[in-house]
Design a protein around this motif. Structure first.
Motif, PDB file in Angstrom:
ATOM      1  N   UNK A 153       0.826  -1.213   0.000  1.00  0.00           N
ATOM      2  CA  UNK A 153       0.000   0.000   0.000  1.00  0.00           C
ATOM      3  C   UNK A 153       0.857   1.257   0.000  1.00  0.00           C
ATOM      4  N   UNK A 154       1.871   1.317   0.870  1.00  0.00           N
ATOM      5  CA  UNK A 154       2.700   2.518   0.932  1.00  0.00           C
ATOM      6  C   UNK A 154       3.528   2.685  -0.335  1.00  0.00           C
ATOM      7  N   UNK A 155       3.787   1.580  -1.031  1.00  0.00           N
ATOM      8  CA  UNK A 155       4.592   1.634  -2.242  1.00  0.00           C
ATOM      9  C   UNK A 155       3.744   1.650  -3.512  1.00  0.00           C
ATOM     10  N   UNK A 156       2.425   1.715  -3.356  1.00  0.00           N
ATOM     11  CA  UNK A 156       1.506   1.826  -4.500  1.00  0.00           C
ATOM     12  C   UNK A 156       1.650   0.671  -5.475  1.00  0.00           C
ATOM     13  N   UNK A 157       1.825  -0.529  -4.949  1.00  0.00           N
ATOM     14  CA  UNK A 157       1.975  -1.710  -5.786  1.00  0.00           C
ATOM     15  C   UNK A 157       0.867  -2.724  -5.490  1.00  0.00           C
ATOM     16  N   UNK A 158       0.579  -3.615  -6.421  1.00  0.00           N
ATOM     17  CA  UNK A 158      -0.394  -4.671  -6.141  1.00  0.00           C
ATOM     18  C   UNK A 158       0.096  -5.541  -4.987  1.00  0.00           C
ATOM     19  N   UNK A 159      -0.849  -6.023  -4.190  1.00  0.00           N
ATOM     20  CA  UNK A 159      -0.482  -6.754  -2.977  1.00  0.00           C
ATOM     21  C   UNK A 159      -0.297  -8.244  -3.187  1.00  0.00           C
ATOM     22  N   UNK A 160      -0.928  -8.802  -4.216  1.00  0.00           N
ATOM     23  CA  UNK A 160      -0.934 -10.252  -4.332  1.00  0.00           C
ATOM     24  C   UNK A 160      -1.976 -10.865  -3.414  1.00  0.00           C
ATOM     25  N   UNK A 161      -1.910 -12.179  -3.277  1.00  0.00           N
ATOM     26  CA  UNK A 161      -2.853 -12.933  -2.440  1.00  0.00           C
ATOM     27  C   UNK A 161      -2.039 -13.813  -1.500  1.00  0.00           C
ATOM     28  N   UNK A 162      -2.354 -13.823  -0.201  1.00  0.00           N
ATOM     29  CA  UNK A 162      -3.533 -13.238   0.448  1.00  0.00           C
ATOM     30  C   UNK A 162      -3.355 -11.794   0.926  1.00  0.00           C
TER      31      UNK A 162
END
Length: 277
Positions: free
Chosen positions: A116-125
């Motif tokens: 979130x802080x790096x503005x990137x997709x998080x993946x799962x989970x």
């Protein structure tokens, strides 16, 4: 009608949401299993926990090192970065070594990475660890969309189909799902090794396999997501966790995470010095 080009994507999302809501009855009629209505009344869902909720027994998610307790944003206490607890007995040696290097870098003054802080997709989970802004679920006969309103991160869950023979790894992998016992059951594979499984920078291999069960609770006021992570390349045994969401009634807003976020700190936000089109 949208008057600004930059709002075009949000208008499209809004249209999809309306169509998705209209299809709820059609989906229920076509499905052989009861289908929970996750989107009724334009509902959004806000995560209630900064970290995964651990199970009562069995292998547990990685959490913070007791010597360096994690403190989220709090007006009464100084917030901290996450330092992973390397004593978790479920970690393979290579993963523990890599996480120790990350811990050492943060303790030496480096800013700790989170999607979130790096503005990137998080993946799962790790998608479940997007907090503050709500997620919205759009249901149609063939697909469920999970949209995190902070930066419009989108997961696609394709219903009642098998996995591809050789899915190409991607940020959110390939997710297939079905309705079962009033819940949405999701099976995800082919997750990019660029992602972490949590906010403690726990890595994974291409063997990562995540199963989830999303269901309504407390008369529809809460949404519960329980999951199991299986990656024999990183963990000695599968482990489980969960997240809970509270229901909110609000519209999805537009947010561009990477805009002007490099003013104070460098959170390793993606940057392009020329257009990609």
């Amino acid at each position: 009608m949208c008057q600004l080009v930059s709002r075009g994507a949000i208008c499209a999302v809004g249209l999809v949401a309306i169509v998705g809501l209209g299809l709820t009855a059609k989906v229920a009629a076509q499905s052989h299993a009861p289908m929970p209505d996750f989107a009724g009344g334009q509902a959004g869902w806000i995560a209630t926990s900064n970290d995964f909720i651990a199970p009562a027994e069995g292998p547990r998610p990685v959490t913070f090192d007791p010597a360096y307790p994690y403190v989220p944003n709090n007006p009464r206490r100084q917030a901290t970065f996450r330092i992973a607890d390397l004593s978790n007995p479920n970690l393979q040696p290579w993963a523990r070594t890599r996480m120790k290097a990350s811990n050492d870098a943060v303790l030496a003054g480096k800013i700790a990475f989170t999607p979130r802080s790096s503005c990137r997709p998080a993946g799962v989970p790790a998608f479940m660890l997007f907090i503050v802004e709500p997620i919205f679920l759009v249901q149609s006969p063939r697909e469920v969309l999970m949209i995190y309103s902070g930066d419009q991160q989108v997961r696609h869950i394709y219903l009642d189909v098998p996995h591809s023979a050789a899915p190409k790894p991607s940020w959110y992998g390939e997710s297939v799902g079905r309705y079962e016992g009033g819940a949405l059951v999701i099976d995800t594979v082919a997750l990019s090794e660029r992602t972490f499984v949590d906010n403690y920078r726990t890595p994974h291999t291409d063997k990562l396999h995540v199963t989830e069960r999303w269901s309504l609770a407390e008369d529809g006021k809460m949404l519960e997501a329980a999951f199991t992570v299986d990656d024999p390349g990183t963990f000695l045994a599968p482990w489980s966790g969960s997240q809970r969401y509270r229901r909110v009634q609000e519209r999805m807003g537009e947010q561009v995470c990477a805009e002007n976020n490099k003013a104070l700190f460098d959170y390793n936000i993606p940057f392009a010095d020329k257009p990609d089109f």
